[in-house]
Design an enzyme around this catalytic site. Structure first.
Site, PDB file in Angstrom:
ATOM      1  N   PHE A  40      -5.903   3.729  -3.456  1.00  0.00           N
ATOM      2  CA  PHE A  40      -6.153   2.576  -4.310  1.00  0.00           C
ATOM      3  C   PHE A  40      -6.351   1.386  -3.384  1.00  0.00           C
ATOM      4  O   PHE A  40      -5.757   1.346  -2.303  1.00  0.00           O
ATOM      5  CB  PHE A  40      -4.948   2.304  -5.223  1.00  0.00           C
ATOM      6  CG  PHE A  40      -5.009   3.055  -6.529  1.00  0.00           C
ATOM      7  CD1 PHE A  40      -4.856   4.433  -6.562  1.00  0.00           C
ATOM      8  CD2 PHE A  40      -5.223   2.373  -7.719  1.00  0.00           C
ATOM      9  CE1 PHE A  40      -4.920   5.120  -7.756  1.00  0.00           C
ATOM     10  CE2 PHE A  40      -5.291   3.064  -8.930  1.00  0.00           C
ATOM     11  CZ  PHE A  40      -5.143   4.427  -8.945  1.00  0.00           C
ATOM     12  N   LYS A  86      25.715  -8.950   5.307  1.00  0.00           N
ATOM     13  CA  LYS A  86      24.909  -9.940   4.584  1.00  0.00           C
ATOM     14  C   LYS A  86      24.613 -11.135   5.496  1.00  0.00           C
ATOM     15  O   LYS A  86      25.536 -11.678   6.114  1.00  0.00           O
ATOM     16  CB  LYS A  86      25.688 -10.384   3.337  1.00  0.00           C
ATOM     17  CG  LYS A  86      24.916 -11.310   2.456  1.00  0.00           C
ATOM     18  CD  LYS A  86      25.733 -11.749   1.259  1.00  0.00           C
ATOM     19  CE  LYS A  86      25.045 -12.898   0.555  1.00  0.00           C
ATOM     20  NZ  LYS A  86      25.911 -13.605  -0.339  1.00  0.00           N
ATOM     21  N   ASN A 104       7.493  -5.765  -4.014  1.00  0.00           N
ATOM     22  CA  ASN A 104       6.362  -6.334  -4.762  1.00  0.00           C
ATOM     23  C   ASN A 104       6.510  -5.989  -6.246  1.00  0.00           C
ATOM     24  O   ASN A 104       7.509  -5.383  -6.645  1.00  0.00           O
ATOM     25  CB  ASN A 104       5.040  -5.818  -4.186  1.00  0.00           C
ATOM     26  CG  ASN A 104       4.988  -4.303  -4.228  1.00  0.00           C
ATOM     27  OD1 ASN A 104       5.001  -3.694  -5.286  1.00  0.00           O
ATOM     28  ND2 ASN A 104       4.976  -3.685  -3.046  1.00  0.00           N
ATOM     29  N   LYS A 143      -9.518   4.385   6.390  1.00  0.00           N
ATOM     30  CA  LYS A 143      -8.394   5.304   6.165  1.00  0.00           C
ATOM     31  C   LYS A 143      -8.867   6.749   6.001  1.00  0.00           C
ATOM     32  O   LYS A 143      -8.060   7.636   5.711  1.00  0.00           O
ATOM     33  CB  LYS A 143      -7.601   4.861   4.922  1.00  0.00           C
ATOM     34  CG  LYS A 143      -6.879   3.523   5.116  1.00  0.00           C
ATOM     35  CD  LYS A 143      -6.141   3.092   3.847  1.00  0.00           C
ATOM     36  CE  LYS A 143      -5.586   1.682   3.927  1.00  0.00           C
ATOM     37  NZ  LYS A 143      -4.126   1.635   3.920  1.00  0.00           N
ATOM     38  N   LYS A 164     -11.644   0.097   3.226  1.00  0.00           N
ATOM     39  CA  LYS A 164     -10.444   0.964   3.258  1.00  0.00           C
ATOM     40  C   LYS A 164     -10.822   2.435   3.098  1.00  0.00           C
ATOM     41  O   LYS A 164     -10.216   3.307   3.714  1.00  0.00           O
ATOM     42  CB  LYS A 164      -9.465   0.552   2.144  1.00  0.00           C
ATOM     43  CG  LYS A 164      -8.711  -0.727   2.489  1.00  0.00           C
ATOM     44  CD  LYS A 164      -7.767  -1.188   1.398  1.00  0.00           C
ATOM     45  CE  LYS A 164      -7.105  -2.503   1.804  1.00  0.00           C
ATOM     46  NZ  LYS A 164      -6.328  -3.133   0.755  1.00  0.00           N
ATOM     47  N   ILE A 167       0.848   5.285   5.188  1.00  0.00           N
ATOM     48  CA  ILE A 167       1.131   6.638   4.694  1.00  0.00           C
ATOM     49  C   ILE A 167      -0.156   7.410   4.391  1.00  0.00           C
ATOM     50  O   ILE A 167      -0.349   8.543   4.842  1.00  0.00           O
ATOM     51  CB  ILE A 167       2.022   6.560   3.434  1.00  0.00           C
ATOM     52  CG1 ILE A 167       3.354   5.881   3.789  1.00  0.00           C
ATOM     53  CG2 ILE A 167       2.239   7.940   2.822  1.00  0.00           C
ATOM     54  CD1 ILE A 167       4.219   5.533   2.602  1.00  0.00           C
ATOM     55  N   ASP A 226       3.366  -3.407   3.549  1.00  0.00           N
ATOM     56  CA  ASP A 226       2.666  -3.252   4.829  1.00  0.00           C
ATOM     57  C   ASP A 226       3.584  -3.558   6.005  1.00  0.00           C
ATOM     58  O   ASP A 226       3.416  -3.025   7.088  1.00  0.00           O
ATOM     59  CB  ASP A 226       1.447  -4.182   4.878  1.00  0.00           C
ATOM     60  CG  ASP A 226       0.337  -3.687   3.967  1.00  0.00           C
ATOM     61  OD1 ASP A 226       0.134  -2.467   3.929  1.00  0.00           O
ATOM     62  OD2 ASP A 226      -0.296  -4.506   3.285  1.00  0.00           O
ATOM     63  N   PRO A 270       4.399   2.286   8.680  1.00  0.00           N
ATOM     64  CA  PRO A 270       3.353   3.305   8.858  1.00  0.00           C
ATOM     65  C   PRO A 270       2.398   3.268   7.679  1.00  0.00           C
ATOM     66  O   PRO A 270       2.805   2.969   6.552  1.00  0.00           O
ATOM     67  CB  PRO A 270       4.148   4.625   8.868  1.00  0.00           C
ATOM     68  CG  PRO A 270       5.453   4.298   8.225  1.00  0.00           C
ATOM     69  CD  PRO A 270       5.726   2.860   8.484  1.00  0.00           C
TER      70      PRO A 270
HETATM   71  O1  PMT Z   1       2.610   0.140 -10.494  1.00  0.00           O
HETATM   72  P1  PMT Z   1       1.826  -0.694 -11.484  1.00  0.00           P
HETATM   73  O2  PMT Z   1       2.599  -1.903 -11.948  1.00  0.00           O
HETATM   74  O3  PMT Z   1       1.284   0.126 -12.618  1.00  0.00           O
HETATM   75  O4  PMT Z   1       0.562  -1.296 -10.710  1.00  0.00           O
HETATM   76  C1  PMT Z   1      -0.428  -0.431 -10.239  1.00  0.00           C
HETATM   77  C2  PMT Z   1      -0.956  -0.869  -8.854  1.00  0.00           C
HETATM   78  C3  PMT Z   1      -1.629  -2.231  -8.981  1.00  0.00           C
HETATM   79  C4  PMT Z   1       0.198  -0.954  -7.858  1.00  0.00           C
HETATM   80  C5  PMT Z   1      -1.975   0.246  -8.391  1.00  0.00           C
HETATM   81  O5  PMT Z   1      -3.015   0.333  -9.334  1.00  0.00           O
HETATM   82  C6  PMT Z   1      -2.568  -0.060  -7.034  1.00  0.00           C
HETATM   83  O6  PMT Z   1      -3.541  -0.775  -6.888  1.00  0.00           O
HETATM   84  N1  PMT Z   1      -1.930   0.533  -5.996  1.00  0.00           N
HETATM   85  C7  PMT Z   1      -2.262   0.305  -4.574  1.00  0.00           C
HETATM   86  C8  PMT Z   1      -1.448  -0.844  -4.066  1.00  0.00           C
HETATM   87  C9  PMT Z   1      -1.680  -1.115  -2.588  1.00  0.00           C
HETATM   88  O7  PMT Z   1      -0.743  -1.124  -1.847  1.00  0.00           O
HETATM   89  O8  PMT Z   1      -2.924  -1.279  -2.234  1.00  0.00           O
HETATM   90  P2  PMT Z   1      -3.438  -1.602  -0.729  1.00  0.00           P
HETATM   91  O9  PMT Z   1      -4.838  -2.035  -0.901  1.00  0.00           O
HETATM   92  O10 PMT Z   1      -2.490  -2.498  -0.044  1.00  0.00           O
HETATM   93  O11 PMT Z   1      -3.346  -0.206  -0.011  1.00  0.00           O
HETATM   94  C10 PMT Z   1      -4.478   0.681   0.114  1.00  0.00           C
HETATM   95  C11 PMT Z   1      -4.023   2.106   0.014  1.00  0.00           C
HETATM   96  O12 PMT Z   1      -3.208   2.438   1.131  1.00  0.00           O
HETATM   97  C12 PMT Z   1      -3.217   2.450  -1.202  1.00  0.00           C
HETATM   98  O13 PMT Z   1      -3.574   3.733  -1.635  1.00  0.00           O
HETATM   99  C13 PMT Z   1      -1.771   2.438  -0.706  1.00  0.00           C
HETATM  100  O14 PMT Z   1      -0.927   3.313  -1.453  1.00  0.00           O
HETATM  101  C14 PMT Z   1      -1.952   2.919   0.721  1.00  0.00           C
HETATM  102  N2  PMT Z   1      -0.963   2.413   1.677  1.00  0.00           N
HETATM  103  C15 PMT Z   1      -0.887   1.090   1.958  1.00  0.00           C
HETATM  104  C16 PMT Z   1      -0.009   0.652   2.941  1.00  0.00           C
HETATM  105  C17 PMT Z   1       0.793   1.591   3.605  1.00  0.00           C
HETATM  106  N3  PMT Z   1       1.645   1.191   4.528  1.00  0.00           N
HETATM  107  N4  PMT Z   1       0.705   2.883   3.300  1.00  0.00           N
HETATM  108  C18 PMT Z   1      -0.167   3.308   2.364  1.00  0.00           C
HETATM  109  O15 PMT Z   1      -0.224   4.510   2.081  1.00  0.00           O
END
Ligand code: PMT
Length: 400
Positions: free
Chosen positions: A326, A291, A212, A344, A340, A310, A281, A308
């Protein structure tokens, strides 16, 4: 720089060509709201006039130890007690030698002896003078034996005399930033903070991956802010093009599985966990050994399996750290963020509208809404650096 508001700074200026940069430094200090008193040596006044510094600082310039008129105003002991910090920029080899030997033969060296405030010295001299064993000896002894003395620089590069090498005074802006940092509230002193940042890459074959647009800027800014707030910081980073922030320990990973492994190791030492990484995800159900070749078909299907979660795994731990997530959303931001926070088992979530191209992924600015069980706080759009400081301040206030 807000940290300089109402701070009392003595700026000592000694006799070097870099003294012209001190005028800019006074301007930056004043702009940041500091109260600045300039103290000049006799040699400094050969390079820049007291009038310039008086006009910029808004205060009379101090230069003589034996001036009865000045002593009747703010005497040297009073001035030494008044200061929150004493910065000497530029500091010549001669000044450093006098400081090292404890001399008090002018107002500036006297103040350095008399003050309890920390002293920061920004050397400026010819590269050979800086490299000279006597100067190096003086600097090493001052650093090791006088805890209140710290050196900033010098920078290396082209010098006024035409030489190239170490000895240039740091730029005024850099000195002003360092000065501001000395006043940072050490809100997280004694705490260990682990932060994930950047994207993950989920391999399809040896040359392709799913990922991403995360640049890591937000997570790295948080790591710097936590470090500045006094925390011991571990940054677990996906692939990004950013240098490791100062005094932060960094573990580089590629995939979500690797990120999970790095997160779980040493988690027992972590007080605060901040999940800023944009973790994929899903990942391909298998990674092709070679390849993947184009076939005759116009379409291709990928079978993906869940990665997973995390941060959820962190929050499941029996003695879980204070866990901050976040939520990157393009619609129903607050509703999804709240869901969330609860699903979580997080202590705080930063809702991030990533549908707005000016903020979120890969931008220098961002805006967040911080949501905890009983509180909601909007952090207006600003630089990721400032926002990270605000987030750290908020976390520090919420910490049990
Ligand atoms: O890196 P930059 O370009 O500065 O951009 C910053 C950002 C937009 C990436 C950052 O501010 C942000 O929003 N990060 C969270 C991105 C995200 O994956 O969000 P989510 O809503 O999908 O996930 C929710 C939370 O679960 C997040 O804390 C994420 O780190 C965590 N997560 C998600 C999926 C996963 N498999 N494991 C996780 O730990």
């Amino acid at each position: 720089m807000q940290r300089l508001t109402n701070k009392r700074i003595i700026l000592g200026i000694t006799g070097g060509i870099a003294a012209y940069k001190s005028a800019e430094l006074v301007r930056l200090y004043k702009k940041a709201g500091a109260d600045v008193r300039v103290v000049m040596t006799a040699a400094a006044m050969e390079f820049i006039t007291p009038l310039t510094l008086q006009a910029l600082s808004g205060n009379m310039v101090h230069s003589s130890l034996l001036d009865p008129e000045a002593e009747a105003g703010m005497g040297h002991i009073e001035l030494a007690r008044w200061a929150d910090i004493l910065v000497v920029a530029p500091a010549t080899a001669d000044f450093i030698a006098r400081l090292h030997s404890g001399m008090a033969n002018d107002l500036l060296t006297t103040l350095c002896l008399a003050t309890n405030a920390p002293i920061y010295v920004a050397p400026a001299m010819n590269q050979a003078m800086w490299r000279a064993p006597q100067t190096q000896h003086n600097v090493a002894q001052l650093t090791q034996q006088i805890p209140k003395t710290t050196f900033w620089g010098p920078d290396a590069g082209e010098q006024a005399c035409g030489d190239i090498g170490p000895g240039r005074m740091m730029e005024a802006q850099a000195i002003a930033n360092l000065t501001a940092n000395t006043f940072s509230k050490k809100l997280l002193c004694g705490k260990t903070v682990h932060i994930t940042a950047g994207p993950t890459r989920e391999a399809l074959d040896p040359v392709r991956y799913i990922s991403n647009h995360s640049s890591g800027k937000m997570g790295y800014a948080i790591a710097s802010a936590a470090q500045e707030a006094g925390a011991k910081v571990k940054l677990i980073s996906g692939p990004v093009n950013l240098p490791c922030p100062d005094k932060v320990s960094r573990v580089m990973v590629e995939s979500a599985e690797q990120m999970l492994e790095a997160v779980l190791s040493e988690l027992d030492q972590c007080d605060i966990f901040i999940g800023c990484a944009a973790v994929a995800d899903f990942k391909p159900s298998s990674i092709a050994t070679n390849k993947i070749k184009k076939g005759a078909d116009h379409t291709m299907s990928l079978l993906l399996v869940k990665n997973p979660d995390i941060i959820a795994r962190v929050a499941q731990q029996p003695n879980k750290p204070f866990t901050v997530g976040f939520a990157a959303e393009t619609q129903n931001l607050l509703e999804h963020a709240r869901a969330k926070l609860s699903s979580k088992n997080l202590d705080l979530i930063a809702a991030n509208d990533v549908g707005n191209s000016e903020i979120g992924f890969n931008s220098d600015a961002n805006a967040l809404t911080l949501i905890s069980a009983h509180q909601q706080l909007d952090l207006a759009q600003t630089s990721k650096t400032r926002l990270a400081q605000q987030l750290i301040e908020h976390i520090a206030h919420l910490m049990p």
